[in-house]
Design an enzyme around this catalytic site. Structure first.
Site, PDB file in Angstrom:
ATOM      1  CD  GLN A 160      -2.925  -1.215   2.261  1.00 43.27           C
ATOM      2  OE1 GLN A 160      -2.666  -1.890   3.259  1.00 43.27           O
ATOM      3  NE2 GLN A 160      -4.035  -0.508   2.145  1.00 43.27           N
ATOM      4  CG  HIS A 204      -0.893  -6.181   5.402  1.00 39.60           C
ATOM      5  ND1 HIS A 204      -0.991  -5.569   6.630  1.00 39.60           N
ATOM      6  CD2 HIS A 204      -1.980  -5.759   4.709  1.00 39.60           C
ATOM      7  CE1 HIS A 204      -2.080  -4.821   6.677  1.00 39.60           C
ATOM      8  NE2 HIS A 204      -2.700  -4.917   5.511  1.00 39.60           N
ATOM      9  CG  ASN A 247      -3.363  -7.695   7.854  1.00 41.35           C
ATOM     10  OD1 ASN A 247      -3.396  -7.079   8.923  1.00 41.35           O
ATOM     11  ND2 ASN A 247      -4.170  -7.396   6.845  1.00 41.35           N
ATOM     12  CD  GLU A 248      -7.899  -7.080   7.830  1.00 38.96           C
ATOM     13  OE1 GLU A 248      -8.245  -7.192   6.651  1.00 38.96           O
ATOM     14  OE2 GLU A 248      -8.155  -6.090   8.532  1.00 38.96           O
TER      15      GLU A 248
HETATM   16  C1  BGC Z   1      -6.392  -3.956   5.864  1.00 33.01           C
HETATM   17  C2  BGC Z   1      -5.719  -2.732   5.283  1.00 33.01           C
HETATM   18  C3  BGC Z   1      -6.749  -1.801   4.682  1.00 33.01           C
HETATM   19  C4  BGC Z   1      -7.691  -1.370   5.788  1.00 33.01           C
HETATM   20  C5  BGC Z   1      -8.745  -0.355   5.392  1.00 33.01           C
HETATM   21  C6  BGC Z   1      -7.659  -3.641   6.601  1.00 33.01           C
HETATM   22  O1  BGC Z   1      -8.588  -4.599   6.273  1.00 33.01           O
HETATM   23  O2  BGC Z   1      -5.497  -4.687   6.657  1.00 33.01           O
HETATM   24  O3  BGC Z   1      -4.754  -3.171   4.369  1.00 33.01           O
HETATM   25  O4  BGC Z   1      -6.191  -0.709   4.042  1.00 33.01           O
HETATM   26  O5  BGC Z   1      -8.348  -2.496   6.287  1.00 33.01           O
HETATM   27  O6  BGC Z   1      -9.665  -0.887   4.514  1.00 33.01           O
END
Ligand code: BGC
Length: 412
Positions: free
Chosen positions: A34, A128, A171-172
């Site tokens: 990002q 990520h 991540n997530e």
């Molecule tokens: C993610 C980010 C994203 C943010 C805002 C999260 O789900 O880890 O990469 O930019 O949300 O949408």
């Protein structure tokens, strides 16, 4: 646990509480793709240039954080922050299966050292969202080799992690199946990016992700002194009696398995952006006139509620708020968001939730995946052509809140 709170001097119309726990981590977060720019060997870059209709624009140079990270760390340190969360770009480190770039590993080792020298605790995410294109092509997280390949990557990046106290493995994880289907061109996944239903992770995908997290955790525990966890995105699920059944089903589909997999971890990263409300018919559409950010409802108190749920579901795993913020061009809204989100976080701490830090999303205006550069989450504005940085008023406001909090217990 010391969860005492102070009332911020930055307060104006509303009462602002900030946690004043000793050693609390105050920071901001980014993710490699990002902000770095030119991550040409990953699956997202490929998607961005595939003619996909859901991608607003390509990431290009992003914020050129790959070259400008020293300036960015200087800015964060100048705000009095003591932590910075960033991610390693797997596709730079292993651009082809089995080929590891020493130069890329050295790049991240220098970033870690750059954080430490500035008094910023580096909080490093290993993965990520983006995957090397070769890994995506062999099935991504559905590949039977996935956990093993992630473990090998984890071992290879150990030299970059010297001095790192906090490592986030994945991540997530709950979003990964949706992202996989997006890459596969599945129309269901496309809907998720435009407000429709999210694809539900299959048991196979959940198992592979949890196993990848556990094997990376074992390696990191054996080879480093770092605290290890993963970061889970959860909404604040609100419901009336008739809506409970829908909220419970949602929780089990998207959040519960990943939260429960954190039981016994050193910490869990919690990322929260909004609430989702349920009644007897399922998800309740936003009422007309709801206060909005550029993408979703403005509801800062979702943070404190989410932290309570995570605390209970994980059987009391310590929490780092690894992401929380809003997409908006109205920086005064960001200021109000921070005040109210931190007040709700403090409320959760006062109820006994063990929160170790808060990382605002995001440090910089960045590439918001399918939505491109439209939504602005940053504390720092970035000129897309000159890459000049400018601290927004919300960054200074955050600095004042941190000063207020840390004046009770001076930081290291
Ligand atoms: C993610 C980010 C994203 C943010 C805002 C999260 O789900 O880890 O990469 O930019 O949300 O949408």
């Amino acid at each position: 646990m010391d969860s005492s709170a102070t009332t911020s001097s930055a307060e104006s119309a509303h009462k602002v509480l900030v946690p004043s726990r000793e050693g609390f981590l105050w920071g901001a977060a980014t993710a490699a793709h990002q902000v770095e720019g030119n991550n040409i060997a990953n699956d997202w870059w490929h998607l961005e240039h595939s003619g996909s209709e859901v991608i607003a624009e390509p990431s290009g140079d992003a914020a050129d954080h790959f070259h400008r990270w020293p300036e960015d760390l200087d800015l964060l340190a100048s705000l009095g922050l003591n932590a910075y969360r960033f991610s390693l770009e797997w596709s730079r480190i292993e651009p082809e299966k089995g080929f590891f770039s020493n130069a890329a590993i050295e790049h991240y080792r220098k970033m870690v050292a750059g954080c430490l020298v500035r008094g910023l605790a580096p909080i490093v995410t290993l993965h990520h969202v983006t995957l090397p294109l070769w890994f995506r092509r062999q099935g991504g997280w559905s590949s039977p080799e996935a956990a093993e390949l992630f473990a090998r990557f984890t071992t290879k990046v150990l030299p970059a992690l010297e001095g790192v106290e906090w490592v986030c493995t994945i991540n997530e994880p709950g979003m990964q199946p949706m992202i996989s289907r997006l890459h596969a061109g599945d129309p269901e996944a496309l809907k998720a990016w435009t407000g429709g239903g999210m694809p539900v992770p299959t048991p196979r995908e959940i198992d592979e992700l949890i196993s990848a997290h556990h094997s990376a955790t074992e390696i990191l525990h054996a080879e480093t002194d770092a605290k290890v966890g993963w970061t889970v995105s959860i909404a604040d699920l609100q419901y009336d009696d008739a809506g409970r059944v829908h909220a419970d089903a949602w929780f089990e589909k998207y959040e519960g398995p990943f939260l429960r997999a954190s039981r016994g971890d050193d910490f869990i990263g919690i990322q929260n952006y909004f609430r989702t409300v349920f009644d007897k018919d399922g998800v309740v559409p936003l009422p007309s006139g709801a206060r909005m950010t550029d993408i979703w409802e403005f509801y800062p108190e979702a943070l404190g509620n989410s932290l309570r749920v995570a605390w209970e579901t994980t059987d009391h795993t310590p929490i780092l708020v690894t992401e929380n913020g809003i997409p908006t061009n109205d920086d005064t809204l960001r200021v109000e968001f921070m005040d109210r989100a931190l007040t709700s976080l403090t409320g959760a701490m006062n109820d006994g939730v063990d929160v170790r830090g808060y990382l605002h999303w995001s440090a910089l205006d960045n590439f918001e995946w399918a939505l491109g550069y439209g939504p602005r989450f940053g504390l720092i504005e970035v000129d897309p052509v000159t890459f000049e940085r400018r601290l927004k008023p919300s960054a200074h406001h955050y600095a004042a809140l941190v000063t207020q909090a840390t004046s009770v217990h001076p930081q290291l």
